[in-house]
Design a protein around this motif. Sequence first.
Motif, PDB file in Angstrom:
ATOM      1  N   UNK A 273       0.863  -1.170   0.000  1.00 12.00           N
ATOM      2  CA  UNK A 273       0.000   0.000   0.000  1.00 12.00           C
ATOM      3  C   UNK A 273       0.905   1.228   0.000  1.00 12.00           C
ATOM      4  N   UNK A 274       0.780   2.065  -1.049  1.00  8.91           N
ATOM      5  CA  UNK A 274       1.719   3.159  -1.289  1.00  8.91           C
ATOM      6  C   UNK A 274       1.042   4.475  -0.896  1.00  8.91           C
ATOM      7  N   UNK A 275       1.094   4.786   0.375  1.00  7.89           N
ATOM      8  CA  UNK A 275       0.389   5.937   0.937  1.00  7.89           C
ATOM      9  C   UNK A 275       1.394   6.820   1.655  1.00  7.89           C
ATOM     10  N   UNK A 276       1.418   8.108   1.297  1.00  5.39           N
ATOM     11  CA  UNK A 276       2.318   9.015   1.968  1.00  5.39           C
ATOM     12  C   UNK A 276       2.641  10.234   1.148  1.00  5.39           C
ATOM     13  N   UNK A 277       3.653  10.970   1.591  1.00  8.16           N
ATOM     14  CA  UNK A 277       4.159  12.122   0.856  1.00  8.16           C
ATOM     15  C   UNK A 277       4.922  11.626  -0.375  1.00  8.16           C
ATOM     16  N   UNK A 278       5.146  12.495  -1.356  1.00  3.51           N
ATOM     17  CA  UNK A 278       5.807  12.046  -2.592  1.00  3.51           C
ATOM     18  C   UNK A 278       7.126  11.320  -2.369  1.00  3.51           C
ATOM     19  N   UNK A 279       7.996  11.831  -1.504  1.00  4.97           N
ATOM     20  CA  UNK A 279       9.293  11.188  -1.300  1.00  4.97           C
ATOM     21  C   UNK A 279       9.139   9.797  -0.695  1.00  4.97           C
ATOM     22  N   UNK A 280       8.195   9.652   0.243  1.00  8.89           N
ATOM     23  CA  UNK A 280       7.962   8.362   0.885  1.00  8.89           C
ATOM     24  C   UNK A 280       7.462   7.338  -0.121  1.00  8.89           C
ATOM     25  N   UNK A 281       6.470   7.736  -0.900  1.00  6.45           N
ATOM     26  CA  UNK A 281       5.894   6.822  -1.890  1.00  6.45           C
ATOM     27  C   UNK A 281       6.922   6.472  -2.961  1.00  6.45           C
ATOM     28  N   UNK A 282       7.701   7.451  -3.393  1.00  2.00           N
ATOM     29  CA  UNK A 282       8.693   7.206  -4.441  1.00  2.00           C
ATOM     30  C   UNK A 282       9.727   6.179  -3.987  1.00  2.00           C
ATOM     31  N   UNK A 283      10.205   6.307  -2.749  1.00  4.84           N
ATOM     32  CA  UNK A 283      11.208   5.373  -2.244  1.00  4.84           C
ATOM     33  C   UNK A 283      10.658   3.954  -2.179  1.00  4.84           C
ATOM     34  N   UNK A 284       9.441   3.825  -1.678  1.00  3.92           N
ATOM     35  CA  UNK A 284       8.841   2.495  -1.570  1.00  3.92           C
ATOM     36  C   UNK A 284       8.552   1.915  -2.946  1.00  3.92           C
ATOM     37  N   UNK A 285       8.094   2.757  -3.865  1.00  5.03           N
ATOM     38  CA  UNK A 285       7.766   2.302  -5.211  1.00  5.03           C
ATOM     39  C   UNK A 285       9.020   1.836  -5.950  1.00  5.03           C
ATOM     40  N   UNK A 286      10.105   2.589  -5.824  1.00  2.00           N
ATOM     41  CA  UNK A 286      11.356   2.206  -6.484  1.00  2.00           C
ATOM     42  C   UNK A 286      11.852   0.867  -5.955  1.00  2.00           C
ATOM     43  N   UNK A 287      11.739   0.663  -4.648  1.00  2.00           N
ATOM     44  CA  UNK A 287      12.173  -0.605  -4.060  1.00  2.00           C
ATOM     45  C   UNK A 287      11.329  -1.767  -4.573  1.00  2.00           C
ATOM     46  N   UNK A 288      10.021  -1.548  -4.704  1.00  2.00           N
ATOM     47  CA  UNK A 288       9.133  -2.608  -5.177  1.00  2.00           C
ATOM     48  C   UNK A 288       9.399  -2.945  -6.635  1.00  2.00           C
ATOM     49  N   UNK A 289       9.572  -1.932  -7.466  1.00  2.00           N
ATOM     50  CA  UNK A 289       9.861  -2.158  -8.879  1.00  2.00           C
ATOM     51  C   UNK A 289      11.151  -2.952  -9.031  1.00  2.00           C
ATOM     52  N   UNK A 290      12.143  -2.612  -8.219  1.00  2.00           N
ATOM     53  CA  UNK A 290      13.411  -3.328  -8.262  1.00  2.00           C
ATOM     54  C   UNK A 290      13.252  -4.771  -7.805  1.00  2.00           C
ATOM     55  N   UNK A 291      12.483  -4.969  -6.740  1.00  2.00           N
ATOM     56  CA  UNK A 291      12.295  -6.321  -6.197  1.00  2.00           C
ATOM     57  C   UNK A 291      11.585  -7.239  -7.181  1.00  2.00           C
ATOM     58  N   UNK A 292      10.603  -6.692  -7.890  1.00  2.00           N
ATOM     59  CA  UNK A 292       9.814  -7.490  -8.825  1.00  2.00           C
ATOM     60  C   UNK A 292      10.447  -7.515 -10.206  1.00  2.00           C
TER      61      UNK A 292
END
Length: 348
Positions: A284-303
């Motif tokens: 669940x990608x909920x937060x300020x832009x920097x928070x969401x971006x960091x989590x999203x980048x990690x997920x894209x890399x993991x998958x």
Amino acid sequence: MTDVTFGIETFGDLPLHDSGEPMSHAASLRQVVEEAALADQIGIDAVALGEHHRADFAISSPEMVLAAIASRTEHVTLGSAVTVLSSDDPVRVFQRFSTLDAVSGGRAEVILGRGSFTESFPLFGFDLADYEVLFEEKIELFSRLLTERPVTWEGTTRAALLNADVYPKTDSGSLTTWVGVGGSPQSVIRTAHYGFRLMLAIIGGAPERFAPYVDLYRRATEQLGTTAHPVGMHSHGFIAATDEEAREAYFPGYKAMRDRIGAERGWPPMSRADYDGEIDHGSLYVGAPATVAAKMAAAITAVDAGRFDLVYTGGGAMPASARMTAVELFGTQVIPRVKELLAQGGTR
């Protein structure tokens, strides 16, 4: 990994007017068009719309809404998320999307699925006992229609076709086709068999648990002699100016949606701790832009994904203006930051 594309998705959840009253279905559909037009203006790559046939979602005919969006946009890819092929007619699905492809100047794509919701089956006269055979036969027919040549086909789920030519044809001779998969190895292999693109619905738990499905898809395409396209993933989320604002704004509608669905499927109600845990450790990608971006980048890399779609509406109970802000922040702040992080290896 810097060539990832990004999209937004919605099922047409009913937002709120400034007065706090829920929008009508008609107003909600117009709101989706406005959000898609904004996405196009700020450089988001794709807009995808879900298909549902229930009171809490406004979109039952994605292609109609996408055609309206096509008239307001120039760049975004326009797709479904998903088209419930099992309870539809493959011939009509092809015709609707080839028509959308024509009016949008070649920007249409379709994401096929069996449907995680089942309301379309009784509505259109299909028996849930035929859930598997409906999809098996119809995806096989759809794969033949994509050749854009006369089709001869016979099955048990619709009338046979004899040297049937289906119109309109696409200008390119090809309609981009994905299959939405929630985690079934058989579905992954089926997708590879037809050479379709794989879109993973990652709506709970750690995203890295889906990495084996990506590996399976690539190994299967190699063994079957089909094409391994970049894999897509979609997950829910919401973006606001601060982490606290995003979490508080998104929780009521998201909980209400999850609890409605959970009551139908025997899930326990979602607690605030469940919600916070999914943001902190899940998908669940909920937060300020920097928070969401960091989590999203990690997920894209993991998958090892080549596309990320954010399901940016969460069950309504949110002002339309907040949804517009979330789309704007995603396009102008999150996506550029994700691309920077991916260029650095997917880390902070």
